[in-house]
Motif scaffolding. Structure first.
Motif, PDB file in Angstrom:
ATOM      1  N   GLN A 130       0.866  -1.021   0.142  1.00  0.00           N
ATOM      2  CA  GLN A 130       0.462   0.193   0.200  1.00  0.00           C
ATOM      3  C   GLN A 130       0.966   0.974  -0.581  1.00  0.00           C
ATOM      4  O   GLN A 130      -0.006   1.898  -0.768  1.00  0.00           O
ATOM      5  N   LYS A 131       1.779   1.035   0.320  1.00  0.00           N
ATOM      6  CA  LYS A 131       3.043   2.038   0.725  1.00  0.00           C
ATOM      7  C   LYS A 131       3.523   2.942  -0.994  1.00  0.00           C
ATOM      8  O   LYS A 131       3.886   3.537  -0.918  1.00  0.00           O
ATOM      9  N   ARG A 132       4.298   1.831  -1.409  1.00  0.00           N
ATOM     10  CA  ARG A 132       4.090   1.358  -2.719  1.00  0.00           C
ATOM     11  C   ARG A 132       2.965   2.329  -3.375  1.00  0.00           C
ATOM     12  O   ARG A 132       4.156   3.257  -4.345  1.00  0.00           O
ATOM     13  N   LEU A 133       2.255   1.825  -3.046  1.00  0.00           N
ATOM     14  CA  LEU A 133       1.253   2.055  -4.003  1.00  0.00           C
ATOM     15  C   LEU A 133       0.849   3.662  -4.448  1.00  0.00           C
ATOM     16  O   LEU A 133       0.481   4.830  -4.941  1.00  0.00           O
ATOM     17  N   ASP A 134       1.261   4.095  -3.001  1.00  0.00           N
ATOM     18  CA  ASP A 134       0.307   5.732  -2.435  1.00  0.00           C
ATOM     19  C   ASP A 134       1.981   6.251  -2.978  1.00  0.00           C
ATOM     20  O   ASP A 134       1.533   7.540  -3.663  1.00  0.00           O
ATOM     21  N   ALA A 135       2.673   5.438  -3.208  1.00  0.00           N
ATOM     22  CA  ALA A 135       4.716   6.691  -3.957  1.00  0.00           C
ATOM     23  C   ALA A 135       3.989   6.725  -5.440  1.00  0.00           C
ATOM     24  O   ALA A 135       4.262   7.784  -5.574  1.00  0.00           O
ATOM     25  N   LEU A 136       3.250   5.281  -5.717  1.00  0.00           N
ATOM     26  CA  LEU A 136       3.498   5.370  -7.114  1.00  0.00           C
ATOM     27  C   LEU A 136       2.163   6.104  -7.834  1.00  0.00           C
ATOM     28  O   LEU A 136       2.228   7.618  -8.606  1.00  0.00           O
ATOM     29  N   ALA A 137       1.501   6.569  -6.744  1.00  0.00           N
ATOM     30  CA  ALA A 137       0.399   7.682  -6.760  1.00  0.00           C
ATOM     31  C   ALA A 137       0.471   8.905  -6.941  1.00  0.00           C
ATOM     32  O   ALA A 137      -0.170   9.192  -7.918  1.00  0.00           O
ATOM     33  N   ASP A 138       1.562   9.374  -6.237  1.00  0.00           N
ATOM     34  CA  ASP A 138       2.242  10.909  -5.516  1.00  0.00           C
ATOM     35  C   ASP A 138       3.197  11.046  -7.110  1.00  0.00           C
ATOM     36  O   ASP A 138       3.136  12.578  -7.736  1.00  0.00           O
ATOM     37  N   SER A 139       3.661   9.873  -7.126  1.00  0.00           N
ATOM     38  CA  SER A 139       4.800  10.266  -8.299  1.00  0.00           C
ATOM     39  C   SER A 139       3.985  10.693  -9.797  1.00  0.00           C
ATOM     40  O   SER A 139       3.871  11.560 -10.629  1.00  0.00           O
ATOM     41  N   ALA A 140       2.432   9.899  -9.731  1.00  0.00           N
ATOM     42  CA  ALA A 140       1.673  10.455 -11.170  1.00  0.00           C
ATOM     43  C   ALA A 140       0.610  11.200 -11.217  1.00  0.00           C
ATOM     44  O   ALA A 140       0.844  12.152 -12.060  1.00  0.00           O
ATOM     45  N   ALA A 141       0.670  11.791  -9.537  1.00  0.00           N
ATOM     46  CA  ALA A 141      -0.054  13.092  -9.804  1.00  0.00           C
ATOM     47  C   ALA A 141       0.577  14.783  -9.887  1.00  0.00           C
ATOM     48  O   ALA A 141       0.163  15.093 -10.185  1.00  0.00           O
ATOM     49  N   ALA A 142       1.657  14.167  -9.580  1.00  0.00           N
ATOM     50  CA  ALA A 142       2.884  15.061  -9.502  1.00  0.00           C
ATOM     51  C   ALA A 142       2.989  15.348 -11.437  1.00  0.00           C
ATOM     52  O   ALA A 142       3.310  16.511 -11.527  1.00  0.00           O
ATOM     53  N   ALA A 143       3.587  14.305 -11.480  1.00  0.00           N
ATOM     54  CA  ALA A 143       3.439  14.351 -12.996  1.00  0.00           C
ATOM     55  C   ALA A 143       1.963  14.774 -14.385  1.00  0.00           C
ATOM     56  O   ALA A 143       3.178  15.615 -15.234  1.00  0.00           O
ATOM     57  N   ALA A 144       1.336  14.360 -13.510  1.00  0.00           N
ATOM     58  CA  ALA A 144       0.206  14.966 -14.000  1.00  0.00           C
ATOM     59  C   ALA A 144      -0.032  16.160 -14.207  1.00  0.00           C
ATOM     60  O   ALA A 144      -0.624  16.908 -15.314  1.00  0.00           O
ATOM     61  N   ALA A 145       0.252  16.437 -12.860  1.00  0.00           N
ATOM     62  CA  ALA A 145       0.450  18.126 -13.395  1.00  0.00           C
ATOM     63  C   ALA A 145       1.072  19.326 -13.699  1.00  0.00           C
ATOM     64  O   ALA A 145       0.822  19.781 -13.921  1.00  0.00           O
ATOM     65  N   ASP A 146       1.876  18.296 -14.205  1.00  0.00           N
ATOM     66  CA  ASP A 146       2.848  19.007 -15.282  1.00  0.00           C
ATOM     67  C   ASP A 146       2.652  19.238 -16.585  1.00  0.00           C
ATOM     68  O   ASP A 146       3.524  19.432 -17.031  1.00  0.00           O
ATOM     69  N   GLY A 147       1.608  18.386 -16.791  1.00  0.00           N
ATOM     70  CA  GLY A 147       1.593  17.901 -17.845  1.00  0.00           C
ATOM     71  C   GLY A 147      -0.308  19.682 -18.597  1.00  0.00           C
ATOM     72  O   GLY A 147      -1.047  18.987 -18.835  1.00  0.00           O
ATOM     73  N   PHE A 148       0.753  20.742 -17.927  1.00  0.00           N
ATOM     74  CA  PHE A 148      -0.266  21.576 -18.211  1.00  0.00           C
ATOM     75  C   PHE A 148       0.026  23.028 -19.956  1.00  0.00           C
ATOM     76  O   PHE A 148       0.964  22.568 -20.034  1.00  0.00           O
ATOM     77  N   ALA A 192      -4.230  10.310  -4.968  1.00  0.00           N
ATOM     78  CA  ALA A 192      -2.820  11.329  -4.753  1.00  0.00           C
ATOM     79  C   ALA A 192      -3.827  13.080  -5.285  1.00  0.00           C
ATOM     80  O   ALA A 192      -4.339  13.228  -6.868  1.00  0.00           O
ATOM     81  N   THR A 193      -3.492  13.897  -5.325  1.00  0.00           N
ATOM     82  CA  THR A 193      -4.185  14.906  -5.812  1.00  0.00           C
ATOM     83  C   THR A 193      -2.747  15.725  -5.932  1.00  0.00           C
ATOM     84  O   THR A 193      -1.590  16.132  -4.666  1.00  0.00           O
ATOM     85  N   SER A 194      -1.885  16.845  -6.558  1.00  0.00           N
ATOM     86  CA  SER A 194      -1.186  17.994  -6.917  1.00  0.00           C
ATOM     87  C   SER A 194      -1.505  18.312  -7.884  1.00  0.00           C
ATOM     88  O   SER A 194      -2.645  18.961  -8.483  1.00  0.00           O
ATOM     89  N   ARG A 195      -1.100  20.028  -7.556  1.00  0.00           N
ATOM     90  CA  ARG A 195      -1.081  21.015  -8.044  1.00  0.00           C
ATOM     91  C   ARG A 195      -0.285  21.794  -9.294  1.00  0.00           C
ATOM     92  O   ARG A 195       0.609  20.747  -8.992  1.00  0.00           O
ATOM     93  N   THR A 196      -0.795  22.060 -10.185  1.00  0.00           N
ATOM     94  CA  THR A 196       0.305  22.531 -10.721  1.00  0.00           C
ATOM     95  C   THR A 196       1.366  23.343 -10.832  1.00  0.00           C
ATOM     96  O   THR A 196       1.309  24.135  -9.518  1.00  0.00           O
ATOM     97  N   ALA A 197       2.764  23.654 -10.923  1.00  0.00           N
ATOM     98  CA  ALA A 197       3.092  24.937 -10.189  1.00  0.00           C
ATOM     99  C   ALA A 197       3.174  25.991 -10.776  1.00  0.00           C
ATOM    100  O   ALA A 197       3.285  27.244 -10.163  1.00  0.00           O
ATOM    101  N   LEU A 198       2.445  26.141 -11.749  1.00  0.00           N
ATOM    102  CA  LEU A 198       1.520  28.182 -11.701  1.00  0.00           C
ATOM    103  C   LEU A 198       0.384  28.040 -12.009  1.00  0.00           C
ATOM    104  O   LEU A 198      -0.013  26.859 -12.069  1.00  0.00           O
ATOM    105  N   GLN A 199      -0.590  29.136 -11.344  1.00  0.00           N
ATOM    106  CA  GLN A 199      -1.245  28.806 -10.391  1.00  0.00           C
ATOM    107  C   GLN A 199      -1.893  30.010 -11.349  1.00  0.00           C
ATOM    108  O   GLN A 199      -1.275  31.026 -11.701  1.00  0.00           O
TER     109      GLN A 199
END
Length: 149
Positions: free
Chosen positions: A51-69, A142-149
């Motif tokens: 579960q901790k590995r999956l949480d880390a994967l979700a965090d990484s995927a959310a951070a990468a997706a937030a950079d796709g703006f 996981a939730t992540s915000r874009t670098a530029l708001q």
């Protein structure tokens, strides 16, 4: 010690004979209980780590997706705009880079500046134990915000 001597022969004590062998059964019972506890603990630890590995994967995927703006310029200035397909592609790229059975369930933006990613993976116990299910599906969001708001 074990009985009285009568005529050169040792007499048997019926009360003592009834207790003979009970230590072996008691020891066997404790060994089985200890083995069951160890197997359940191994499975619980592996489940926790998965579960901790999956949480880390979700965090990484959310951070990468937030950079796709995409940067959008309008009368109010410059702002970052998230595209659903770009977010999914970015998140899927991270999940594909990790070897395993993880799958992207969804990647979406609730407010236009943050990304919410949900990932699942099947978990199977590392050792056989009749007290643990054969497998479960783990899920992490996981939730992540874009670098530029």
């Amino acid at each position: 010690m074990g009985g009285r001597l009568m005529g050169g022969r040792r007499m048997r004590n019926p009360a003592r004979d009834a207790e003979e062998g009970s230590i072996l059964l008691l020891t066997l019972g404790y060994v089985l209980l200890a083995l069951a506890v160890v197997l359940v603990c191994v499975c619980a630890t592996d489940l926790y780590l998965a579960q901790k590995r999956l949480d880390a994967l979700a965090d990484s995927a959310a951070a990468a997706a937030a950079d796709g703006f995409t940067l959008v310029t309008d009368a109010n200035g410059v702002r970052a705009e998230l595209d659903d397909q770009d977010m999914r592609d970015q998140a899927q790229g991270i999940i594909d880079a990790i070897e395993g059975e993880a799958a992207l369930v969804d990647a979406w933006t609730p407010d236009g500046v943050s990304v919410r990613v949900t990932v699942t993976v099947p978990w199977h116990p590392p050792v056989f134990s009749p007290f643990v299910p054969d497998g479960v599906v783990l899920e992490a969001t996981a939730t992540s915000r874009t670098a530029l708001q």
